[in-house]
Design a protein around this motif. Structure first.
Motif, PDB file in Angstrom:
ATOM      1  N   ALA A   1       3.111   2.151 -14.223  1.00 20.24           N
ATOM      2  CA  ALA A   1       2.957   3.601 -14.052  1.00 20.24           C
ATOM      3  C   ALA A   1       3.862   4.358 -15.027  1.00 20.24           C
ATOM      4  N   LYS A   2       5.089   3.848 -15.225  1.00 20.84           N
ATOM      5  CA  LYS A   2       6.018   4.472 -16.160  1.00 20.84           C
ATOM      6  C   LYS A   2       5.484   4.397 -17.585  1.00 20.84           C
ATOM      7  N   ASP A   3       4.890   3.249 -17.942  1.00 18.85           N
ATOM      8  CA  ASP A   3       4.324   3.109 -19.281  1.00 18.85           C
ATOM      9  C   ASP A   3       3.178   4.088 -19.505  1.00 18.85           C
ATOM     10  N   VAL A   4       2.322   4.237 -18.491  1.00 19.59           N
ATOM     11  CA  VAL A   4       1.178   5.148 -18.619  1.00 19.59           C
ATOM     12  C   VAL A   4       1.645   6.582 -18.790  1.00 19.59           C
ATOM     13  N   VAL A   5       2.607   6.998 -17.953  1.00 17.82           N
ATOM     14  CA  VAL A   5       3.132   8.366 -18.061  1.00 17.82           C
ATOM     15  C   VAL A   5       3.816   8.561 -19.409  1.00 17.82           C
TER      16      VAL A   5
ATOM     17  N   LEU B   1      -2.248   3.870  -4.007  1.00 20.43           N
ATOM     18  CA  LEU B   1      -1.912   2.693  -4.802  1.00 20.43           C
ATOM     19  C   LEU B   1      -1.828   1.488  -3.877  1.00 20.43           C
ATOM     20  N   SER B   2      -2.726   0.529  -4.053  1.00 17.57           N
ATOM     21  CA  SER B   2      -2.761  -0.652  -3.181  1.00 17.57           C
ATOM     22  C   SER B   2      -3.024  -1.892  -4.027  1.00 17.57           C
TER      23      SER B   2
ATOM     24  N   SER C   1      12.233 -12.172  -2.674  1.00 15.76           N
ATOM     25  CA  SER C   1      13.025 -11.443  -3.663  1.00 15.76           C
ATOM     26  C   SER C   1      12.331 -11.437  -5.021  1.00 15.76           C
ATOM     27  N   LYS C   2      11.802 -12.594  -5.429  1.00 16.19           N
ATOM     28  CA  LYS C   2      11.101 -12.672  -6.714  1.00 16.19           C
ATOM     29  C   LYS C   2       9.842 -11.807  -6.710  1.00 16.19           C
ATOM     30  N   MET C   3       9.086 -11.855  -5.622  1.00 10.23           N
ATOM     31  CA  MET C   3       7.838 -11.097  -5.567  1.00 10.23           C
ATOM     32  C   MET C   3       8.105  -9.600  -5.495  1.00 10.23           C
ATOM     33  N   ARG C   4       9.184  -9.208  -4.809  1.00  5.76           N
ATOM     34  CA  ARG C   4       9.514  -7.791  -4.756  1.00  5.76           C
ATOM     35  C   ARG C   4       9.830  -7.268  -6.153  1.00  5.76           C
ATOM     36  N   ASN C   5      10.599  -8.033  -6.937  1.00  4.43           N
ATOM     37  CA  ASN C   5      10.924  -7.614  -8.295  1.00  4.43           C
ATOM     38  C   ASN C   5       9.682  -7.576  -9.177  1.00  4.43           C
ATOM     39  N   GLN C   6       8.799  -8.549  -9.009  1.00  4.64           N
ATOM     40  CA  GLN C   6       7.570  -8.564  -9.796  1.00  4.64           C
ATOM     41  C   GLN C   6       6.661  -7.393  -9.439  1.00  4.64           C
ATOM     42  N   LEU C   7       6.580  -7.080  -8.140  1.00  5.15           N
ATOM     43  CA  LEU C   7       5.767  -5.946  -7.728  1.00  5.15           C
ATOM     44  C   LEU C   7       6.332  -4.637  -8.278  1.00  5.15           C
ATOM     45  N   GLN C   8       7.635  -4.536  -8.327  1.00  7.29           N
ATOM     46  CA  GLN C   8       8.244  -3.327  -8.878  1.00  7.29           C
ATOM     47  C   GLN C   8       7.876  -3.174 -10.348  1.00  7.29           C
ATOM     48  N   GLU C   9       7.881  -4.287 -11.081  1.00  5.93           N
ATOM     49  CA  GLU C   9       7.512  -4.230 -12.493  1.00  5.93           C
ATOM     50  C   GLU C   9       6.033  -3.906 -12.661  1.00  5.93           C
ATOM     51  N   VAL C  10       5.181  -4.545 -11.835  1.00  8.00           N
ATOM     52  CA  VAL C  10       3.739  -4.344 -11.967  1.00  8.00           C
ATOM     53  C   VAL C  10       3.343  -2.931 -11.580  1.00  8.00           C
ATOM     54  N   TYR C  11       3.809  -2.474 -10.410  1.00  8.13           N
ATOM     55  CA  TYR C  11       3.393  -1.170  -9.899  1.00  8.13           C
ATOM     56  C   TYR C  11       4.053  -0.027 -10.667  1.00  8.13           C
ATOM     57  N   PHE C  12       5.384  -0.020 -10.665  1.00  9.91           N
ATOM     58  CA  PHE C  12       6.104   1.133 -11.170  1.00  9.91           C
ATOM     59  C   PHE C  12       6.368   1.039 -12.663  1.00  9.91           C
TER      60      PHE C  12
ATOM     61  N   SER D   1       0.838  -1.196   0.000  1.00  9.85           N
ATOM     62  CA  SER D   1       0.000   0.000   0.000  1.00  9.85           C
ATOM     63  C   SER D   1       0.870   1.243   0.000  1.00  9.85           C
ATOM     64  N   LEU D   2       0.606   2.160  -0.928  1.00 12.81           N
ATOM     65  CA  LEU D   2       1.311   3.431  -1.030  1.00 12.81           C
ATOM     66  C   LEU D   2       0.279   4.551  -1.090  1.00 12.81           C
ATOM     67  N   GLU D   3       0.427   5.553  -0.240  1.00 16.59           N
ATOM     68  CA  GLU D   3      -0.564   6.631  -0.195  1.00 16.59           C
ATOM     69  C   GLU D   3       0.107   7.941   0.217  1.00 16.59           C
ATOM     70  N   THR D   4      -0.272   9.030  -0.457  1.00 17.53           N
ATOM     71  CA  THR D   4       0.216  10.353  -0.074  1.00 17.53           C
ATOM     72  C   THR D   4      -0.770  10.993   0.886  1.00 17.53           C
ATOM     73  N   SER D   5      -0.261  11.845   1.771  1.00 10.84           N
ATOM     74  CA  SER D   5      -1.103  12.462   2.788  1.00 10.84           C
ATOM     75  C   SER D   5      -2.156  13.390   2.192  1.00 10.84           C
ATOM     76  N   ASP D   6      -1.878  13.956   1.001  1.00 12.89           N
ATOM     77  CA  ASP D   6      -2.858  14.857   0.381  1.00 12.89           C
ATOM     78  C   ASP D   6      -3.948  14.103  -0.368  1.00 12.89           C
ATOM     79  N   GLY D   7      -3.826  12.754  -0.417  1.00  7.50           N
ATOM     80  CA  GLY D   7      -4.857  11.945  -1.049  1.00  7.50           C
ATOM     81  C   GLY D   7      -4.800  11.902  -2.557  1.00  7.50           C
ATOM     82  N   HIS D   8      -3.759  12.494  -3.169  1.00  8.41           N
ATOM     83  CA  HIS D   8      -3.660  12.518  -4.631  1.00  8.41           C
ATOM     84  C   HIS D   8      -3.204  11.183  -5.199  1.00  8.41           C
TER      85      HIS D   8
END
Length: 282
Positions: A248-252, A200-201, A234-245, A190-197
């Protein structure tokens, strides 16, 4: 007509995993007959509690729960105390607490491994997470033993809040000189900014099975479990990095390119010329 249990699981999969505990409680209020099945089947963000006997934090889950009480891996006692503990076992600390809930506490051998695993994963937590809380719970099986490794890390910094929960459930089935380990791992991020903008969970679940040798008695089990959990994380951390970030990089990138439009056009023309040149040689 759809099965109520399947419908509840289907609904929970479509809701924000950060609020799974709240959604689960609402569903249980609507369908109390599903309480035990849902609590044992749905992975929730982990909750931290302080052990009253040792002063150390531990994590709550369905695997150390007996009714409304939870067992501490450090003292092996339940909070609130079970009826058996109220009769005089509440002062016992460490070891196997006989009578502290029928079937809820592992036998002496498995409890000893549980203590060793908690010590090992406490070091693992410090090395990989540099903070957070870890807990390990074991229980007996007819042909081996089973357990769960829990890890939680929360961070509040620079106007953002992030939470990582790892839940690794395993079975260790004895097969003579080897043991078959079956692992089901879930990570809730779960990632969240305090301003609510930004909010990501999500969660990810993976399974793994392997036969490993047991050459040093029960100490081999701790080493084997530690190795497969470390590899899976370790495998799941790398997969989460690809899925989440990565996504997001592709969308931007689709919304606003880094280079100018003219540069992008020149690159595409060069690529077409190279393709046409290769085709011309064939």
């Amino acid at each position: 007509m759809a099965d109520p249990f399947d419908s509840a699981l289907d609904l929970l999969r479509r809701l924000n995993p950060k609020h799974t505990a709240e959604h689960l409680n609402n569903i249980i209020q609507l369908a109390p007959d599903l309480t035990e099945d849902l609590l044992s089947s749905v992975d929730q963000p982990l909750t931290v509690r302080r052990c009253k006997q040792t002063g150390r934090d531990y994590l709550l889950c369905d695997y150390n729960r007996d009714g409304d009480s939870y067992r501490s891996p450090w003292s092996n006692l339940f909070d609130p105390p079970l009826e058996e503990e109220r009769k005089g076992l509440g002062g016992v600390s460490g070891g196997a607490s006989e009578g502290a809930g029928e079937g809820a506490v592992p036998n002496d051998r498995v409890r000893k491994m549980e203590v060793q695993a908690n010590e090992a994963f406490d070091v693992y937590r410090d090395l990989y997470y540099e903070g957070g809380v870890s807990s390990v719970y074991f229980w007996n099986l007819d042909d081996g033993f089973a357990g769960v490794v829990l890890l939680k890390k929360s961070s509040d910094s620079a106007g953002s809040t992030s939470v990582w929960d790892s839940i690794h459930v395993f079975e260790a089935i004895d097969r003579g000189r080897t043991t078959n380990y079956r692992l089901t791992s879930t990570v809730i991020l779960s990632l969240e900014t305090s301003d609510g903008h930004l909010d990501l969970s999500g969660n990810m679940t993976r399974q793994f099975e392997q036969d490993l040798s047991v050459t040093s008695g029960d100490a081999s089990h701790i080493a084997n479990i530690g190795r497969i959990v470390e590899d899976m994380e370790s495998k799941m951390r790398n997969q989460l990095q690809e899925v989440y970030f990565g996504k997001a990089k592709d969308v931007v990138g689709d919304l606003r390119s880094v280079g100018s439009l003219s540069e992008g056009q020149r690159d595409r023309e060069t690529q077409r010329e190279m393709i046409n040149g290769v085709r011309g040689r064939q």
